[in-house]
Design a protein around this motif. Structure first.
Motif, short mmCIF file in Angstrom:
data_model
loop_
_atom_site.label_atom_id
_atom_site.label_comp_id
_atom_site.label_asym_id
_atom_site.label_seq_id
_atom_site.Cartn_x
_atom_site.Cartn_y
_atom_site.Cartn_z
N LEU A 1 0.81 -1.21 0.00
CA LEU A 1 0.00 0.00 0.00
C LEU A 1 0.85 1.26 0.00
O LEU A 1 0.39 2.32 -0.40
N GLY A 2 2.11 1.14 0.46
CA GLY A 2 2.99 2.30 0.38
C GLY A 2 3.23 2.70 -1.05
O GLY A 2 3.41 3.87 -1.37
N VAL A 3 3.20 1.69 -1.95
CA VAL A 3 3.36 1.96 -3.38
C VAL A 3 2.02 2.35 -4.01
O VAL A 3 1.95 3.18 -4.90
N ARG A 4 0.91 1.76 -3.52
CA ARG A 4 -0.39 2.00 -4.10
C ARG A 4 -1.06 3.29 -3.63
O ARG A 4 -1.96 3.80 -4.29
N ALA A 5 -0.64 3.81 -2.48
CA ALA A 5 -1.31 4.98 -1.91
C ALA A 5 -1.24 6.16 -2.87
O ALA A 5 -0.19 6.49 -3.40
N LEU A 6 -2.40 6.80 -3.08
CA LEU A 6 -2.49 7.93 -4.00
C LEU A 6 -2.73 9.23 -3.25
O LEU A 6 -3.39 9.27 -2.22
N LEU A 7 -2.19 10.28 -3.82
CA LEU A 7 -2.44 11.62 -3.31
C LEU A 7 -3.83 12.07 -3.74
O LEU A 7 -4.36 11.58 -4.75
N PRO A 8 -4.46 12.99 -3.02
CA PRO A 8 -5.77 13.49 -3.45
C PRO A 8 -5.64 14.29 -4.74
O PRO A 8 -4.63 14.94 -5.00
N VAL A 9 -6.70 14.25 -5.55
CA VAL A 9 -6.69 14.99 -6.82
C VAL A 9 -6.69 16.50 -6.56
O VAL A 9 -5.90 17.24 -7.15
N GLY A 10 -7.57 16.94 -5.67
CA GLY A 10 -7.63 18.37 -5.36
C GLY A 10 -7.85 19.19 -6.61
O GLY A 10 -8.70 18.89 -7.44
N HIS B 1 -1.48 6.37 -11.71
CA HIS B 1 -0.54 6.03 -10.64
C HIS B 1 0.74 6.87 -10.75
O HIS B 1 1.26 7.36 -9.74
N ALA B 2 1.23 7.04 -11.97
CA ALA B 2 2.43 7.86 -12.16
C ALA B 2 2.21 9.30 -11.72
O ALA B 2 3.12 9.96 -11.23
N LEU B 3 0.98 9.79 -11.88
CA LEU B 3 0.67 11.17 -11.53
C LEU B 3 0.36 11.37 -10.05
O LEU B 3 0.67 12.43 -9.49
N LEU B 4 -0.24 10.37 -9.41
CA LEU B 4 -0.73 10.58 -8.05
C LEU B 4 -0.08 9.73 -6.97
O LEU B 4 -0.25 10.02 -5.78
N ALA B 5 0.62 8.68 -7.33
CA ALA B 5 1.19 7.79 -6.31
C ALA B 5 2.22 8.53 -5.46
O ALA B 5 3.00 9.33 -5.97
N LYS B 6 2.18 8.26 -4.17
CA LYS B 6 3.20 8.84 -3.29
C LYS B 6 4.58 8.32 -3.67
O LYS B 6 5.58 9.02 -3.55
N LYS B 7 4.62 7.06 -4.11
CA LYS B 7 5.88 6.45 -4.55
C LYS B 7 5.68 5.86 -5.95
O LYS B 7 5.53 4.65 -6.11
N PRO B 8 5.67 6.68 -6.98
CA PRO B 8 5.44 6.17 -8.34
C PRO B 8 6.62 5.33 -8.83
O PRO B 8 7.76 5.48 -8.37
N HIS B 9 6.33 4.44 -9.75
CA HIS B 9 7.39 3.64 -10.37
C HIS B 9 8.13 4.49 -11.39
O HIS B 9 7.59 5.45 -11.93
#
Length: 390
Positions: A76-85, A331-339
């Motif tokens: 989930l550390g990888v999957r967690a997303l930031l809010p769109v806002g 995911h690339a745009l919002l993930a806290k830890k993107p690949h």
């Protein structure tokens, strides 16, 4: 049997489980986009741990539970997303295909979308106007036109002002005609590099000041062909490989600014990039007319005309469902830890693994079987026929 825990270790298991449950509920409330992931990867280990406590005892159960929590937390550390806002994103090549679908998708999630289109009066642009919210802005943006890129920058910077631009998705690209590298005119190589590589570099450089303000994201839409060599895609593959290497270098250099960079290598998707039958006829005709006489003689006109048959069959091997690519971009745009690298689509990661970790002779053999064609150049058919007659 007692309903309450009867030992300190059982009390510890119960307390940890309750704390874990409260954490899950808080995460679900904060991250509605990831609700399913949170419920599965947080609740499942908890249930597993409680089951182990009941069947194996408190000691073993606690160990399994903690191991499950650790694994799910890493995931989930990888999957967690930031809010769109109110995050703003620029997407190039939004007329059709992935760029068009991504503009609609991000708009539906609440992003402020700047959709760059090659023709602001074309059908793709009109559909975006009709189906998307008022947040979406269309930009006339030919990425090979430096003037249009600068004008787009001024329009975007005027709207985002001090907040900066959260993301740039370099999606615009062309395929050219798939054919043997020897047959492709130099014009095709130059066009692929101009659009797929130099255009993306130009957009990135111009918009980086806005990304620095937001400590945002740079996402480059490369291709599976940018990571592995594929027959008949020399021009396209070379340009996408250049874009992938550019992404890697920028990922390293921009990290000090807090900007995260990702490259996406989709496999085959039905995006319309291969063009239309009329366009193929024109390109093949030009290709045949400009070939040296010796080359045309060796390949034969039937082989050259067979390229159109190959083009006609490309969509049959491509998926019409773009959701894997859209999910990777999100995911690339919002993930806290993107690949740093995404490989959405059937076979994309498998082909890359075979190329990277197996001997080259095996990779070449594998690709020759996967992409084999029945037709051979005239000179090779003649040689085979002579060999059989000896």
């Amino acid at each position: 049997m007692d309903a309450l825990p009867s030992s300190p270790l059982e009390w510890l298991c119960t307390g940890v489980t309750l704390l874990f449950g409260v954490t899950v509920l808080c995460m679900v409330k904060r991250s509605p986009v990831e609700k399913a992931d949170v419920l599965v990867w947080r609740v499942l280990p908890a249930l597993l741990g409680l089951l182990c406590v009941a069947t194996l005892g408190a000691g073993v159960g606690l160990v399994v539970f903690c191991a499950g929590c650790l694994i799910s937390s890493m995931y989930l550390g990888v999957r967690a997303l930031l809010p769109v806002g109110d995050k703003a994103v620029l997407i190039t090549g939004s007329d059709t295909g992935i760029g068009h679908a991504l503009a609609k998708y991000l708009d539906s999630l609440g992003f402020v979308v700047f959709a760059g289109v090659l023709n602001e009066n074309g059908p793709g642009a009109e559909e975006l106007r009709r189906t998307c919210s008022q947040r979406l802005s269309l930009l006339q943006l030919d990425i090979t036109n430096a003037t249009q890129v600068k004008e787009a920058y001024l329009k975007v910077s005027e709207k985002v002002q001090n907040t900066g631009l959260w993301g740039v998705v370099n999606n615009a690209g062309i395929l050219g005609i798939p054919a043997d590298a020897e047959l492709l005119p130099m014009r095709t190589y130059r066009q692929c590099m101009e659009v797929n590589f130099f255009g993306a570099v130009e957009v990135s450089k111009i918009f980086l000041p806005l990304l620095r303000k937001s400590r945002g994201r740079l996402v480059n839409m490369s291709s599976m062909a940018g990571g592995i060599p594929l027959p008949r895609y020399a021009a396209y593959s070379a340009s996408k490989a250049a874009l992938s290497m550019f992404s890697g270098v920028m990922r390293q250099e921009l990290s000090k600014w807090g900007i995260k960079v990702a490259a996406i290598h989709p496999s085959g998707f039905r995006t319309g990039i291969e063009g239309t039958s009329d366009q193929w006829d024109k390109q093949i005709k030009e290709l045949m007319e400009n070939l040296p006489a010796a080359t045309r003689q060796d390949y034969g006109e039937d082989y050259l005309l067979g390229l159109k048959s190959y083009l006609l069959h490309i969509p049959a091997y491509c998926s019409a469902d773009l959701s894997p690519v859209l999910s990777a971009a999100l995911h690339a745009l919002l993930a806290k830890k993107p690949h740093g690298l995404y490989t959405p689509g059937k076979g994309a990661y498998m082909y890359l693994c075979i190329f990277c970790y197996f001997p080259l002779w095996f990779y070449d053999f594998f690709i020759s079987k996967m992409m084999s064609t029945e037709s051979l150049p005239r000179a090779l058919r003649t040689s085979e026929a002579e060999s059989k007659n000896l």
